[in-house]
Write an enzyme that holds these catalytic residues in place. Structure first.
Site, PDB file in Angstrom:
ATOM      1  N   HIS A   1       0.407  -1.067   0.101  1.00  0.00           N
ATOM      2  CA  HIS A   1      -0.069   0.026   0.217  1.00  0.00           C
ATOM      3  C   HIS A   1       0.785   0.946   0.329  1.00  0.00           C
ATOM      4  O   HIS A   1       1.917   1.246   0.459  1.00  0.00           O
ATOM      5  CB  HIS A   1      -0.904   0.457   0.994  1.00  0.00           C
ATOM      6  CG  HIS A   1      -2.244   0.546   0.996  1.00  0.00           C
ATOM      7  ND1 HIS A   1      -1.900   2.171   1.261  1.00  0.00           N
ATOM      8  CD2 HIS A   1      -3.742   0.423   0.861  1.00  0.00           C
ATOM      9  CE1 HIS A   1      -3.245   2.396   1.520  1.00  0.00           C
ATOM     10  NE2 HIS A   1      -4.284   2.766   0.772  1.00  0.00           N
TER      11      HIS A   1
ATOM     12  N   ASP B   1      -7.994  -4.971   0.068  1.00  0.00           N
ATOM     13  CA  ASP B   1      -8.449  -6.081  -1.004  1.00  0.00           C
ATOM     14  C   ASP B   1      -8.064  -7.575  -0.547  1.00  0.00           C
ATOM     15  O   ASP B   1      -8.710  -8.682  -1.452  1.00  0.00           O
ATOM     16  CB  ASP B   1      -7.435  -5.588  -2.251  1.00  0.00           C
ATOM     17  CG  ASP B   1      -7.938  -4.101  -2.471  1.00  0.00           C
ATOM     18  OD1 ASP B   1      -8.096  -2.823  -3.142  1.00  0.00           O
ATOM     19  OD2 ASP B   1      -9.551  -4.157  -2.423  1.00  0.00           O
TER      20      ASP B   1
HETATM   21  C1  SDX Z   1      -6.541   0.291  -2.893  1.00  0.00           C
HETATM   22  O1  SDX Z   1      -4.243   4.640  -1.946  1.00  0.00           O
HETATM   23  C2  SDX Z   1      -5.369   4.013  -1.455  1.00  0.00           C
HETATM   24  O2  SDX Z   1      -6.098   4.089  -0.221  1.00  0.00           O
HETATM   25  C3  SDX Z   1      -6.198   2.546  -1.923  1.00  0.00           C
HETATM   26  C4  SDX Z   1      -6.836   1.899  -1.431  1.00  0.00           C
HETATM   27  C5  SDX Z   1      -8.317   2.376  -1.233  1.00  0.00           C
HETATM   28  O3  SDX Z   1      -8.919   2.489   0.236  1.00  0.00           O
HETATM   29  O4  SDX Z   1      -8.604   3.677  -1.805  1.00  0.00           O
HETATM   30  O5  SDX Z   1      -6.347   1.068  -0.248  1.00  0.00           O
HETATM   31  C6  SDX Z   1      -7.453   0.289  -1.445  1.00  0.00           C
HETATM   32  O6  SDX Z   1      -6.031   0.233  -3.808  1.00  0.00           O
HETATM   33  C7  SDX Z   1      -5.278  -0.981  -2.195  1.00  0.00           C
HETATM   34  C8  SDX Z   1      -4.187  -1.555  -3.014  1.00  0.00           C
HETATM   35  C9  SDX Z   1      -4.607  -2.603  -3.643  1.00  0.00           C
HETATM   36  N1  SDX Z   1      -3.627  -3.319  -4.977  1.00  0.00           N
HETATM   37  C10 SDX Z   1      -3.185  -4.395  -4.375  1.00  0.00           C
HETATM   38  O7  SDX Z   1      -3.381  -5.037  -3.785  1.00  0.00           O
HETATM   39  C11 SDX Z   1      -2.100  -4.217  -5.883  1.00  0.00           C
HETATM   40  C12 SDX Z   1      -0.826  -4.694  -5.800  1.00  0.00           C
HETATM   41  N2  SDX Z   1      -0.429  -3.458  -5.016  1.00  0.00           N
HETATM   42  C13 SDX Z   1       0.309  -2.702  -5.426  1.00  0.00           C
HETATM   43  O8  SDX Z   1       0.537  -2.864  -6.899  1.00  0.00           O
HETATM   44  C14 SDX Z   1       1.226  -2.006  -4.431  1.00  0.00           C
HETATM   45  O9  SDX Z   1       1.484  -2.045  -3.715  1.00  0.00           O
HETATM   46  C15 SDX Z   1       0.410  -0.250  -4.233  1.00  0.00           C
HETATM   47  C16 SDX Z   1      -0.258  -0.176  -6.520  1.00  0.00           C
HETATM   48  C17 SDX Z   1      -0.830  -0.554  -3.618  1.00  0.00           C
HETATM   49  C18 SDX Z   1       1.498   0.293  -4.318  1.00  0.00           C
HETATM   50  O10 SDX Z   1       2.358   0.700  -4.856  1.00  0.00           O
HETATM   51  P1  SDX Z   1       3.342   2.010  -4.393  1.00  0.00           P
HETATM   52  O11 SDX Z   1       3.204   2.683  -3.204  1.00  0.00           O
HETATM   53  O12 SDX Z   1       3.718   2.881  -5.956  1.00  0.00           O
HETATM   54  O13 SDX Z   1       4.581   1.154  -3.771  1.00  0.00           O
HETATM   55  P2  SDX Z   1       5.851   0.392  -5.208  1.00  0.00           P
HETATM   56  O14 SDX Z   1       5.163  -0.222  -6.056  1.00  0.00           O
HETATM   57  O15 SDX Z   1       6.569   1.874  -5.516  1.00  0.00           O
HETATM   58  O16 SDX Z   1       6.424  -1.126  -4.077  1.00  0.00           O
HETATM   59  C19 SDX Z   1       7.525  -1.055  -3.440  1.00  0.00           C
HETATM   60  C20 SDX Z   1       8.500  -0.967  -3.707  1.00  0.00           C
HETATM   61  C21 SDX Z   1       8.666  -2.074  -5.180  1.00  0.00           C
HETATM   62  O17 SDX Z   1       9.770  -2.871  -5.981  1.00  0.00           O
HETATM   63  P3  SDX Z   1      11.434  -1.810  -5.596  1.00  0.00           P
HETATM   64  O18 SDX Z   1      11.238  -1.194  -6.648  1.00  0.00           O
HETATM   65  O19 SDX Z   1      11.470  -0.928  -4.294  1.00  0.00           O
HETATM   66  O20 SDX Z   1      12.202  -3.221  -5.262  1.00  0.00           O
HETATM   67  O21 SDX Z   1       7.888  -2.868  -3.252  1.00  0.00           O
HETATM   68  C22 SDX Z   1       7.309  -3.973  -4.581  1.00  0.00           C
HETATM   69  C23 SDX Z   1       7.754  -3.409  -5.812  1.00  0.00           C
HETATM   70  O22 SDX Z   1       8.200  -3.985  -6.588  1.00  0.00           O
HETATM   71  N3  SDX Z   1       5.629  -4.362  -4.057  1.00  0.00           N
HETATM   72  C24 SDX Z   1       5.135  -5.274  -4.242  1.00  0.00           C
HETATM   73  C25 SDX Z   1       4.080  -5.282  -4.293  1.00  0.00           C
HETATM   74  N4  SDX Z   1       3.134  -4.368  -4.074  1.00  0.00           N
HETATM   75  C26 SDX Z   1       4.710  -3.259  -4.216  1.00  0.00           C
HETATM   76  N5  SDX Z   1       5.889  -6.796  -4.421  1.00  0.00           N
HETATM   77  C27 SDX Z   1       5.242  -7.435  -4.786  1.00  0.00           C
HETATM   78  N6  SDX Z   1       3.489  -7.398  -4.267  1.00  0.00           N
HETATM   79  C28 SDX Z   1       3.416  -6.056  -4.204  1.00  0.00           C
HETATM   80  N7  SDX Z   1       1.500  -6.674  -4.264  1.00  0.00           N
END
Ligand code: SDX
Length: 430
Positions: A308, A365
């Protein structure tokens, strides 16, 4: 007492300016950089808005480090235990918990706005039966402004309130009809004698040919899901609604923009993606393989429902939904193998160095899909359920934005990295 400001010096010019710092009730302070370009001739740069506050708000507060979520100051855990979705709708829109009389009046108003214009029913017959219900939601919600002209005056407080009531009340009707239409079934009318979640279940699952009994545990769980999804600060879809509203578009058009944004699998589409992921994992013995894929940067696979932007601790909503999930599965005597895979996956991921170091915890989620499966909500409707819950957040944040003392159109700038200025070359000289 040190001044509440930061000093910024542009070392390439030696120019120095003072940037005021503002502090809120909770959470990080902000540097007010609105004068930065005027005084220093440079922009801030923050793709994804990792360090950017887009507005001030008194609606919802999240402490990502501590896993805290407050709606108008009330902890989500207390609202989940003692309140209801409709009471939270009142709280988010009006800013205070209602008295008994206020709530009864509000409940009556909402129940008498649940019908939609008969012309909107015709919209459904234009969609393919196999259209994703979120595609229908984007279309039909956007069309509301083609029918409700009497509440489009964004400068009129009463119009704004009526639009809020209409959106809260009509979203379940529009959503349930998207599902029923996809099955070639009749589109049941709402019933004013039912509660909010009960009415939605009635429109989703009842048949004109027989009585439909609503299980209290099902209605209670669905009401909780709506409540937990109601608002969440300046998430992607809410920021979209605010940006659309800053152009002075009408609230129905703004909310339909939010619906489109929520659909993405990185945002509200994640609950549907979690189920698809658990089905892909298929068996507990495959978990290690998929956790390895999620950690491999060359592999696009991510653990959906994990991570998140704000929560670097367990999402408090996920904790509440996980507990409700256990209760619902037990009471409905549902044995869902995906739930076992989800719990095992959570256990493995939470102990894994990669997830610990990147502070990746289950978000709202991760379990919301499992509990919705137990309630017989089809997977394709999971993000639609999220839409119903989040509508109150969108319209409350829109209402706050549109009544700001200084209300400006949102118009970010950019860092241009394209071609330098050059002259046109006639085709016969290229
Ligand atoms: C919601 O914003 C909100 O409040 C949203 C929400 C709401 O109520 O409105 O809470 C609802 O959207 C919840 C999130 C649902 N999405 C998912 O579950 C999809 C999977 N999660 C990711 O796509 C990700 O964690 C996000 C999109 C939720 C957050 O992305 P960020 O903050 O931009 O973080 P990032 O993508 O930069 O990740 C940071 C690191 C990265 O690694 P590095 O590049 O630093 O080496 O963590 C890794 C990412 O590769 N990473 C994951 C991961 N999520 C982040 N690796 C594996 N699995 C994951 N799920």
């Amino acid at each position: 007492m040190p001044k509440d400001s930061v000093t910024i010096t542009d070392n390439s010019t030696g120019k120095t300016i003072e940037i005021p710092i503002r502090r809120g009730t909770h959470g990080p302070a902000v540097m007010d950089v609105s004068g930065l370009y005027k005084n220093l001739g440079i922009f801030t740069y923050d793709p994804g808005f990792l360090s950017t506050a887009s507005c001030e708000s008194d609606i919802t507060f999240i402490d990502g480090g501590k896993g805290v979520l407050l709606y108008r100051g009330y902890p989500i855990e207390q609202l989940a235990e003692h309140s209801s979705f409709l009471e939270v709708c009142y709280l988010l829109w009006y800013g205070a918990l209602p008295t008994k009389d206020q709530f009864e009046k509000f409940r009556w108003i909402i129940s008498h706005h649940t019908m939609v214009h008969e012309g909107l029913r015709e919209f459904y017959s234009g969609f393919r039966r196999d259209a994703h219900p979120m595609a229908v939601m984007v279309g039909v919600v956007g069309a509301l402004s083609a029918f409700y002209h009497d509440s489009l005056d964004i400068r009129d407080e009463r119009s704004r309130e009526i639009s809020a009531h209409r959106l809260i009340a009509k979203m379940p009707t529009i959503a349930a009809w998207a599902y029923r239409y996809s099955r070639g079934e009749p589109l049941p009318y709402p019933r004013n004698n039912l509660g909010y979640a009960e009415n939605f279940l009635h429109m989703m699952f009842s048949y004109p040919s027989e009585d439909y009994t609503i299980k209290p545990v099902t209605a209670k769980a669905l009401d909780l899901i709506f409540l937990l999804h109601a608002d969440h600060e300046q998430n992607a879809s809410t920021s979209t609604v605010r940006l659309a509203g800053s152009s002075q578009a009408n609230p129905f058009a703004c909310v339909s923009a939010g619906v489109g944004t929520l659909w993405g699998p990185a945002h509200g589409g994640a609950n549907e993606a979690v189920i698809k992921m658990l089905e892909q994992i298929e068996d507990v013995k495959n978990i290690d393989k998929y956790v390895a894929k999620a950690k491999d940067h060359n592999d696009p696979f991510r653990l959906m429902g994990f991570g998140h932007r704000v929560y670097k601790n367990y999402d408090p909503r996920a904790k509440i939904i996980r507990k409700a999930c256990l209760e619902v599965l037990e009471e409905l005597k549902v044995d869902d193998p995906l739930f076992e895979i989800a719990m095992r996956l959570e256990e493995i991921a939470l102990k894994d160095e990669y997830f610990i170091e990147k502070k990746l915890y289950p978000n709202v989620d991760f379990y919301s899909g499992i509990i919705q499966r137990a309630l017989r909500i089809p997977t394709s409707m999971f993000t639609v359920i999220f839409t119903i819950g989040r509508t109150i957040g969108w319209i409350s944040q829109w209402g706050e934005m549109i009544t700001e003392k200084v209300q400006r159109i949102g118009r970010p700038r950019q860092l241009y990295i394209g071609e330098a200025k050059r002259d046109y070359v006639p085709m016969d000289q290229r």
